[in-house]
Design a protein around this motif. Sequence first.
Motif, PDB file in Angstrom:
ATOM      1  N   GLU A   1      -5.039   0.614   8.975  1.00 27.13           N
ATOM      2  CA  GLU A   1      -6.375   0.274   8.938  1.00 27.13           C
ATOM      3  C   GLU A   1      -6.471  -1.147   8.601  1.00 27.13           C
ATOM      4  O   GLU A   1      -7.331  -1.903   9.169  1.00 27.13           O
ATOM      5  CB  GLU A   1      -7.154   0.972   7.891  1.00 27.13           C
ATOM      6  CG  GLU A   1      -7.413   2.650   8.176  1.00 27.13           C
ATOM      7  CD  GLU A   1      -8.151   3.284   6.774  1.00 27.13           C
ATOM      8  OE1 GLU A   1      -8.275   2.756   5.924  1.00 27.13           O
ATOM      9  OE2 GLU A   1      -8.322   4.544   6.961  1.00 27.13           O
ATOM     10  N   GLN A   2      -5.678  -1.735   7.729  1.00 23.51           N
ATOM     11  CA  GLN A   2      -5.772  -3.272   7.369  1.00 23.51           C
ATOM     12  C   GLN A   2      -5.403  -3.846   8.595  1.00 23.51           C
ATOM     13  O   GLN A   2      -6.065  -4.827   9.192  1.00 23.51           O
ATOM     14  CB  GLN A   2      -4.939  -3.294   6.059  1.00 23.51           C
ATOM     15  CG  GLN A   2      -4.967  -5.186   5.893  1.00 23.51           C
ATOM     16  CD  GLN A   2      -4.218  -5.365   4.921  1.00 23.51           C
ATOM     17  OE1 GLN A   2      -3.229  -4.685   4.339  1.00 23.51           O
ATOM     18  NE2 GLN A   2      -4.403  -6.592   4.252  1.00 23.51           N
ATOM     19  N   ALA A   3      -4.303  -3.401   9.284  1.00 25.54           N
ATOM     20  CA  ALA A   3      -3.660  -4.167  10.376  1.00 25.54           C
ATOM     21  C   ALA A   3      -4.828  -4.247  11.683  1.00 25.54           C
ATOM     22  O   ALA A   3      -4.891  -5.260  12.102  1.00 25.54           O
ATOM     23  CB  ALA A   3      -2.524  -3.493  11.184  1.00 25.54           C
ATOM     24  N   GLN A   4      -5.664  -2.996  11.695  1.00 27.47           N
ATOM     25  CA  GLN A   4      -6.626  -3.114  12.871  1.00 27.47           C
ATOM     26  C   GLN A   4      -7.697  -3.799  12.492  1.00 27.47           C
ATOM     27  O   GLN A   4      -8.192  -4.819  13.311  1.00 27.47           O
ATOM     28  CB  GLN A   4      -7.020  -1.628  12.848  1.00 27.47           C
ATOM     29  CG  GLN A   4      -8.004  -1.502  14.085  1.00 27.47           C
ATOM     30  CD  GLN A   4      -8.754  -0.092  14.190  1.00 27.47           C
ATOM     31  OE1 GLN A   4      -7.783   0.878  14.051  1.00 27.47           O
ATOM     32  NE2 GLN A   4      -9.794   0.124  14.138  1.00 27.47           N
TER      33      GLN A   4
ATOM     34  N   LYS B   1       0.966  -1.149  -0.024  1.00 27.95           N
ATOM     35  CA  LYS B   1       0.056  -0.094   0.162  1.00 27.95           C
ATOM     36  C   LYS B   1       0.862   1.359  -0.170  1.00 27.95           C
ATOM     37  O   LYS B   1       2.004   1.117   0.478  1.00 27.95           O
ATOM     38  CB  LYS B   1      -0.996   0.012   1.264  1.00 27.95           C
ATOM     39  CG  LYS B   1      -1.990  -0.909   1.158  1.00 27.95           C
ATOM     40  CD  LYS B   1      -2.482  -1.343   2.566  1.00 27.95           C
ATOM     41  CE  LYS B   1      -2.635  -2.763   2.744  1.00 27.95           C
ATOM     42  NZ  LYS B   1      -1.434  -3.966   2.440  1.00 27.95           N
ATOM     43  N   MET B   2       0.224   2.246  -0.387  1.00 31.27           N
ATOM     44  CA  MET B   2       1.277   3.430  -0.661  1.00 31.27           C
ATOM     45  C   MET B   2       0.965   4.460   0.615  1.00 31.27           C
ATOM     46  O   MET B   2       1.451   5.523   0.582  1.00 31.27           O
ATOM     47  CB  MET B   2       0.949   4.281  -1.925  1.00 31.27           C
ATOM     48  CG  MET B   2       1.286   3.461  -3.054  1.00 31.27           C
ATOM     49  SD  MET B   2       2.835   2.630  -2.750  1.00 31.27           S
ATOM     50  CE  MET B   2       3.645   2.981  -4.331  1.00 31.27           C
ATOM     51  N   SER B   3       0.315   4.175   1.699  1.00 28.41           N
ATOM     52  CA  SER B   3       0.041   5.126   2.657  1.00 28.41           C
ATOM     53  C   SER B   3       0.134   4.231   3.964  1.00 28.41           C
ATOM     54  O   SER B   3      -0.326   3.160   4.178  1.00 28.41           O
ATOM     55  CB  SER B   3      -1.258   5.867   2.509  1.00 28.41           C
ATOM     56  OG  SER B   3      -2.469   5.192   3.231  1.00 28.41           O
ATOM     57  N   ARG B   4       0.771   4.746   4.923  1.00 34.66           N
ATOM     58  CA  ARG B   4       0.666   4.207   6.430  1.00 34.66           C
ATOM     59  C   ARG B   4      -0.836   4.026   6.914  1.00 34.66           C
ATOM     60  O   ARG B   4      -0.902   2.865   7.500  1.00 34.66           O
ATOM     61  CB  ARG B   4       1.683   5.109   7.314  1.00 34.66           C
ATOM     62  CG  ARG B   4       1.827   4.547   8.714  1.00 34.66           C
ATOM     63  CD  ARG B   4       2.786   3.571   8.816  1.00 34.66           C
ATOM     64  NE  ARG B   4       4.241   4.021   8.459  1.00 34.66           N
ATOM     65  CZ  ARG B   4       4.964   2.985   7.996  1.00 34.66           C
ATOM     66  NH1 ARG B   4       4.919   1.841   8.203  1.00 34.66           N
ATOM     67  NH2 ARG B   4       6.296   3.468   7.890  1.00 34.66           N
TER      68      ARG B   4
ATOM     69  N   LEU C   1       4.080  -5.988   8.998  1.00 33.06           N
ATOM     70  CA  LEU C   1       3.627  -6.069  10.277  1.00 33.06           C
ATOM     71  C   LEU C   1       3.285  -7.492  10.620  1.00 33.06           C
ATOM     72  O   LEU C   1       2.425  -8.057   9.939  1.00 33.06           O
ATOM     73  CB  LEU C   1       2.562  -5.039  10.886  1.00 33.06           C
ATOM     74  CG  LEU C   1       2.814  -3.653  10.704  1.00 33.06           C
ATOM     75  CD1 LEU C   1       1.656  -2.597  10.953  1.00 33.06           C
ATOM     76  CD2 LEU C   1       3.947  -3.273  11.856  1.00 33.06           C
ATOM     77  N   VAL C   2       3.517  -8.145  11.826  1.00 27.87           N
ATOM     78  CA  VAL C   2       3.113  -9.473  12.243  1.00 27.87           C
ATOM     79  C   VAL C   2       2.346  -9.394  13.589  1.00 27.87           C
ATOM     80  O   VAL C   2       3.153  -8.841  14.530  1.00 27.87           O
ATOM     81  CB  VAL C   2       4.301 -10.604  12.316  1.00 27.87           C
ATOM     82  CG1 VAL C   2       4.164 -11.959  12.503  1.00 27.87           C
ATOM     83  CG2 VAL C   2       4.986 -10.429  10.746  1.00 27.87           C
ATOM     84  N   GLY C   3       1.386 -10.180  13.629  1.00 30.32           N
ATOM     85  CA  GLY C   3       0.812 -10.326  14.895  1.00 30.32           C
ATOM     86  C   GLY C   3       1.104 -11.521  15.683  1.00 30.32           C
ATOM     87  O   GLY C   3       1.028 -12.573  14.888  1.00 30.32           O
ATOM     88  N   VAL C   4       1.512 -11.393  16.828  1.00 26.11           N
ATOM     89  CA  VAL C   4       1.634 -12.693  17.716  1.00 26.11           C
ATOM     90  C   VAL C   4       0.253 -12.784  18.467  1.00 26.11           C
ATOM     91  O   VAL C   4       0.285 -12.103  19.550  1.00 26.11           O
ATOM     92  CB  VAL C   4       3.106 -12.640  18.414  1.00 26.11           C
ATOM     93  CG1 VAL C   4       3.328 -13.677  19.146  1.00 26.11           C
ATOM     94  CG2 VAL C   4       3.929 -12.297  17.599  1.00 26.11           C
ATOM     95  N   PHE C   5      -0.428 -14.007  18.045  1.00 27.25           N
ATOM     96  CA  PHE C   5      -1.703 -14.254  19.069  1.00 27.25           C
ATOM     97  C   PHE C   5      -1.368 -15.506  19.852  1.00 27.25           C
ATOM     98  O   PHE C   5      -0.583 -16.556  19.477  1.00 27.25           O
ATOM     99  CB  PHE C   5      -2.615 -14.284  18.145  1.00 27.25           C
ATOM    100  CG  PHE C   5      -3.210 -12.876  17.354  1.00 27.25           C
ATOM    101  CD1 PHE C   5      -4.052 -12.167  17.654  1.00 27.25           C
ATOM    102  CD2 PHE C   5      -2.420 -12.750  16.173  1.00 27.25           C
ATOM    103  CE1 PHE C   5      -4.293 -11.176  16.961  1.00 27.25           C
ATOM    104  CE2 PHE C   5      -2.767 -11.420  15.429  1.00 27.25           C
ATOM    105  CZ  PHE C   5      -3.720 -10.793  15.917  1.00 27.25           C
ATOM    106  N   PHE C   6      -2.058 -15.575  20.965  1.00 26.53           N
ATOM    107  CA  PHE C   6      -2.204 -16.960  21.653  1.00 26.53           C
ATOM    108  C   PHE C   6      -3.598 -17.024  22.044  1.00 26.53           C
ATOM    109  O   PHE C   6      -4.248 -16.257  22.358  1.00 26.53           O
ATOM    110  CB  PHE C   6      -1.065 -16.710  22.903  1.00 26.53           C
ATOM    111  CG  PHE C   6      -1.328 -15.795  23.967  1.00 26.53           C
ATOM    112  CD1 PHE C   6      -2.291 -16.460  25.046  1.00 26.53           C
ATOM    113  CD2 PHE C   6      -1.405 -14.533  23.895  1.00 26.53           C
ATOM    114  CE1 PHE C   6      -2.579 -15.745  26.173  1.00 26.53           C
ATOM    115  CE2 PHE C   6      -1.528 -13.964  24.807  1.00 26.53           C
ATOM    116  CZ  PHE C   6      -2.264 -14.475  26.190  1.00 26.53           C
TER     117      PHE C   6
END
Length: 59
Positions: free
Chosen positions: A22-25, A14-17, A51-56
């Motif tokens: 928004e996608q990460a959220q 994507k070309m914007s932070r 960005l990588v989410g670590v979930f458990f």
Amino acid sequence: MKEYKLVYLNKGLKMSREKDLEQAQAVINAVVAEGWELQQVVSPDDHVGALVGVFFKEK
């Protein structure tokens, strides 16, 4: 015992932070809705901005 899951939070270029965040959220909220808990967000040092989410969750 804990079970862990790693999830890319912002797949694709994507070309914007703002769009990345928004996608990460949205991905975090979807995975949490499945019963996982977010432990940490990691940004690997690969100069791509992933960005990588670590979930458990408890088994």
